[in-house]
Design a protein around this motif. Sequence first.
Motif, PDB file in Angstrom:
ATOM      1  N   ARG A 253      -2.038   4.652  12.636  1.00  0.00           N
ATOM      2  CA  ARG A 253      -3.260   4.792  13.436  1.00  0.00           C
ATOM      3  C   ARG A 253      -4.486   4.784  12.522  1.00  0.00           C
ATOM      4  O   ARG A 253      -5.493   4.131  12.817  1.00  0.00           O
ATOM      5  N   ALA A 254      -4.413   5.485  11.399  1.00  0.00           N
ATOM      6  CA  ALA A 254      -5.533   5.521  10.462  1.00  0.00           C
ATOM      7  C   ALA A 254      -5.787   4.139   9.866  1.00  0.00           C
ATOM      8  O   ALA A 254      -6.942   3.722   9.702  1.00  0.00           O
ATOM      9  N   ALA A 255      -4.713   3.429   9.534  1.00  0.00           N
ATOM     10  CA  ALA A 255      -4.865   2.075   8.978  1.00  0.00           C
ATOM     11  C   ALA A 255      -5.521   1.144   9.983  1.00  0.00           C
ATOM     12  O   ALA A 255      -6.433   0.370   9.644  1.00  0.00           O
ATOM     13  N   VAL A 256      -5.077   1.216  11.233  1.00  0.00           N
ATOM     14  CA  VAL A 256      -5.654   0.372  12.279  1.00  0.00           C
ATOM     15  C   VAL A 256      -7.112   0.761  12.533  1.00  0.00           C
ATOM     16  O   VAL A 256      -7.979  -0.104  12.744  1.00  0.00           O
ATOM     17  N   ASP A 257      -7.411   2.062  12.485  1.00  0.00           N
ATOM     18  CA  ASP A 257      -8.798   2.501  12.651  1.00  0.00           C
ATOM     19  C   ASP A 257      -9.693   1.896  11.576  1.00  0.00           C
ATOM     20  O   ASP A 257     -10.821   1.459  11.861  1.00  0.00           O
ATOM     21  N   ALA A 258      -9.203   1.877  10.335  1.00  0.00           N
ATOM     22  CA  ALA A 258      -9.988   1.290   9.247  1.00  0.00           C
ATOM     23  C   ALA A 258     -10.268  -0.177   9.524  1.00  0.00           C
ATOM     24  O   ALA A 258     -11.384  -0.666   9.294  1.00  0.00           O
ATOM     25  N   ARG A 259      -9.272  -0.884  10.030  1.00  0.00           N
ATOM     26  CA  ARG A 259      -9.465  -2.292  10.397  1.00  0.00           C
ATOM     27  C   ARG A 259     -10.472  -2.421  11.527  1.00  0.00           C
ATOM     28  O   ARG A 259     -11.389  -3.268  11.464  1.00  0.00           O
ATOM     29  N   GLU A 260     -10.338  -1.598  12.549  1.00  0.00           N
ATOM     30  CA  GLU A 260     -11.229  -1.684  13.702  1.00  0.00           C
ATOM     31  C   GLU A 260     -12.659  -1.272  13.350  1.00  0.00           C
ATOM     32  O   GLU A 260     -13.607  -1.698  14.008  1.00  0.00           O
ATOM     33  N   GLU A 261     -12.794  -0.462  12.309  1.00  0.00           N
ATOM     34  CA  GLU A 261     -14.125   0.001  11.903  1.00  0.00           C
ATOM     35  C   GLU A 261     -14.785  -0.938  10.898  1.00  0.00           C
ATOM     36  O   GLU A 261     -15.861  -0.624  10.377  1.00  0.00           O
ATOM     37  N   GLY A 262     -14.156  -2.082  10.620  1.00  0.00           N
ATOM     38  CA  GLY A 262     -14.838  -3.089   9.813  1.00  0.00           C
ATOM     39  C   GLY A 262     -14.092  -3.635   8.619  1.00  0.00           C
ATOM     40  O   GLY A 262     -14.545  -4.626   8.025  1.00  0.00           O
ATOM     41  N   ALA A 263     -12.974  -3.041   8.212  1.00  0.00           N
ATOM     42  CA  ALA A 263     -12.214  -3.574   7.089  1.00  0.00           C
ATOM     43  C   ALA A 263     -11.543  -4.880   7.525  1.00  0.00           C
ATOM     44  O   ALA A 263     -10.704  -4.868   8.433  1.00  0.00           O
ATOM     45  N   ASN A 264     -11.898  -5.981   6.895  1.00  0.00           N
ATOM     46  CA  ASN A 264     -11.367  -7.292   7.295  1.00  0.00           C
ATOM     47  C   ASN A 264     -10.011  -7.503   6.627  1.00  0.00           C
ATOM     48  O   ASN A 264      -9.905  -8.163   5.582  1.00  0.00           O
ATOM     49  N   ILE A 265      -8.996  -6.933   7.240  1.00  0.00           N
ATOM     50  CA  ILE A 265      -7.648  -6.964   6.682  1.00  0.00           C
ATOM     51  C   ILE A 265      -6.656  -6.709   7.808  1.00  0.00           C
ATOM     52  O   ILE A 265      -6.962  -5.996   8.769  1.00  0.00           O
TER      53      ILE A 265
ATOM     54  N   GLY B  17       0.801  -1.225   0.000  1.00  0.00           N
ATOM     55  CA  GLY B  17       0.000   0.000   0.000  1.00  0.00           C
ATOM     56  C   GLY B  17       0.824   1.259   0.000  1.00  0.00           C
ATOM     57  O   GLY B  17       0.268   2.363   0.158  1.00  0.00           O
ATOM     58  N   ASP B  18       2.149   1.120  -0.174  1.00  0.00           N
ATOM     59  CA  ASP B  18       3.059   2.266  -0.226  1.00  0.00           C
ATOM     60  C   ASP B  18       2.820   3.214   0.964  1.00  0.00           C
ATOM     61  O   ASP B  18       2.727   2.772   2.090  1.00  0.00           O
ATOM     62  N   THR B  19       2.688   4.496   0.700  1.00  0.00           N
ATOM     63  CA  THR B  19       2.511   5.478   1.774  1.00  0.00           C
ATOM     64  C   THR B  19       1.044   5.697   2.124  1.00  0.00           C
ATOM     65  O   THR B  19       0.730   6.534   2.971  1.00  0.00           O
ATOM     66  N   GLY B  20       0.154   4.966   1.462  1.00  0.00           N
ATOM     67  CA  GLY B  20      -1.278   5.159   1.672  1.00  0.00           C
ATOM     68  C   GLY B  20      -1.891   6.137   0.708  1.00  0.00           C
ATOM     69  O   GLY B  20      -3.089   6.417   0.779  1.00  0.00           O
ATOM     70  N   TYR B  21      -1.059   6.724  -0.174  1.00  0.00           N
ATOM     71  CA  TYR B  21      -1.512   7.601  -1.260  1.00  0.00           C
ATOM     72  C   TYR B  21      -2.138   8.903  -0.765  1.00  0.00           C
ATOM     73  O   TYR B  21      -3.099   9.398  -1.361  1.00  0.00           O
ATOM     74  N   GLY B  22      -1.582   9.477   0.297  1.00  0.00           N
ATOM     75  CA  GLY B  22      -2.070  10.775   0.750  1.00  0.00           C
ATOM     76  C   GLY B  22      -2.013  10.911   2.260  1.00  0.00           C
ATOM     77  O   GLY B  22      -1.163  10.320   2.923  1.00  0.00           O
ATOM     78  N   ASN B  23      -2.941  11.671   2.802  1.00  0.00           N
ATOM     79  CA  ASN B  23      -2.962  11.898   4.250  1.00  0.00           C
ATOM     80  C   ASN B  23      -3.638  10.728   4.961  1.00  0.00           C
ATOM     81  O   ASN B  23      -3.923   9.692   4.365  1.00  0.00           O
ATOM     82  N   ALA B  24      -3.909  10.897   6.244  1.00  0.00           N
ATOM     83  CA  ALA B  24      -4.456   9.802   7.042  1.00  0.00           C
ATOM     84  C   ALA B  24      -5.801   9.317   6.506  1.00  0.00           C
ATOM     85  O   ALA B  24      -6.091   8.109   6.525  1.00  0.00           O
ATOM     86  N   LEU B  25      -6.630  10.224   5.987  1.00  0.00           N
ATOM     87  CA  LEU B  25      -7.912   9.809   5.436  1.00  0.00           C
ATOM     88  C   LEU B  25      -7.729   9.024   4.138  1.00  0.00           C
ATOM     89  O   LEU B  25      -8.489   8.092   3.854  1.00  0.00           O
ATOM     90  N   ASN B  26      -6.719   9.396   3.349  1.00  0.00           N
ATOM     91  CA  ASN B  26      -6.385   8.593   2.173  1.00  0.00           C
ATOM     92  C   ASN B  26      -5.930   7.198   2.578  1.00  0.00           C
ATOM     93  O   ASN B  26      -6.247   6.203   1.909  1.00  0.00           O
ATOM     94  N   VAL B  27      -5.165   7.119   3.662  1.00  0.00           N
ATOM     95  CA  VAL B  27      -4.717   5.818   4.157  1.00  0.00           C
ATOM     96  C   VAL B  27      -5.914   4.943   4.489  1.00  0.00           C
ATOM     97  O   VAL B  27      -5.968   3.760   4.107  1.00  0.00           O
ATOM     98  N   LYS B  28      -6.894   5.497   5.184  1.00  0.00           N
ATOM     99  CA  LYS B  28      -8.092   4.723   5.529  1.00  0.00           C
ATOM    100  C   LYS B  28      -8.800   4.231   4.262  1.00  0.00           C
ATOM    101  O   LYS B  28      -9.208   3.064   4.182  1.00  0.00           O
ATOM    102  N   ARG B  29      -8.936   5.097   3.276  1.00  0.00           N
ATOM    103  CA  ARG B  29      -9.582   4.696   2.022  1.00  0.00           C
ATOM    104  C   ARG B  29      -8.795   3.595   1.336  1.00  0.00           C
ATOM    105  O   ARG B  29      -9.381   2.638   0.791  1.00  0.00           O
ATOM    106  N   THR B  30      -7.483   3.705   1.347  1.00  0.00           N
ATOM    107  CA  THR B  30      -6.627   2.693   0.727  1.00  0.00           C
ATOM    108  C   THR B  30      -6.803   1.350   1.423  1.00  0.00           C
ATOM    109  O   THR B  30      -6.923   0.303   0.766  1.00  0.00           O
ATOM    110  N   VAL B  31      -6.809   1.347   2.741  1.00  0.00           N
ATOM    111  CA  VAL B  31      -6.969   0.105   3.500  1.00  0.00           C
ATOM    112  C   VAL B  31      -8.316  -0.536   3.179  1.00  0.00           C
ATOM    113  O   VAL B  31      -8.408  -1.750   2.932  1.00  0.00           O
TER     114      VAL B  31
END
Length: 287
Positions: free
Chosen positions: A139-151, A84-98
């Motif tokens: 933190r954003a990546a982990v939040d995405a996981r905790e909010e339902g992304a099964n990864i 996922g490289d750098t997540g393609y932007g800021n923390a919100l981009n990271v969440k979208r990428t995850v």
Amino acid sequence: MQSSADKLRILLEGPELLVTPACYDALSARLIERAGFNLSFMSGFAVSAGRLGLPDTGLISYGEMLEQGRNICNAVSIPVIGDGDTGYGNALNVKRTVIGYAQAGFGCIMIEDQVAPKRCGHTRGKQVVDREEAISRIRAAVDAREEGANILIMARTDARATDGFDEAMWRINAFSEQGADILFLEAPENELEMRGFCEGVSGHKMVNLVEQGDTPLLPPSVLKEMGFKIALYPLTMIEAALAAMETALQALKSGQKPESLADFAHLREVVGFDSYYEAEKKYAASK
């Protein structure tokens, strides 16, 4: 049906070192599975080279990586880790990428702390973001996981090359505290640093083994004893393909028959002609 993430969780809890060749397209992923490996990794370097013919310097986009990853995950039943490289932007981009990588079928996504556009971890000229931004990405990546992304989340630091081993370990421990599932300190330069990484933080750890790269290419038995869980070979497949294709082209150029080609029947079987024909018969018979 068991998800890719769940399959990876089971593998991580097992006793064996996970020797992991990286793929770059659906065919290479299928070959890895057919060879009996339980895990693969979609290499950003190899995808950039194979899809665009360009270097791993941040030129390939999120959309291109996502599309390639979807094809790869659909071609195999083993879990695949996505770069996922750098997540393609800021923390919100990271969440979208995850979230996007989870929807594509990846079992895990790797997020790193390089400045965008990033570079291959075993090349020169890398830069990393400051500690605060690096931690916010994880933190954003982990939040995405905790909010339902099964990864699962793999957290990577490239700070060894820019700020030294101690800074890299500080970041690795901070990523662990944020809840990363797998930890990755890129390009330790000797066995002492490799052991220091494994002994300096708990949890699952990956080592990246690039032929002619910065990290010693130690045997799997030694890597397991050190404490690594995943031994990634990111460029072995694409380098083997490059060498084989150049050899075949040189033979054709000189008017010779290329040697060591795969049998045509084998190629048809690998890509699924046989199973397609069987399905075709089934539906033809139902008319």
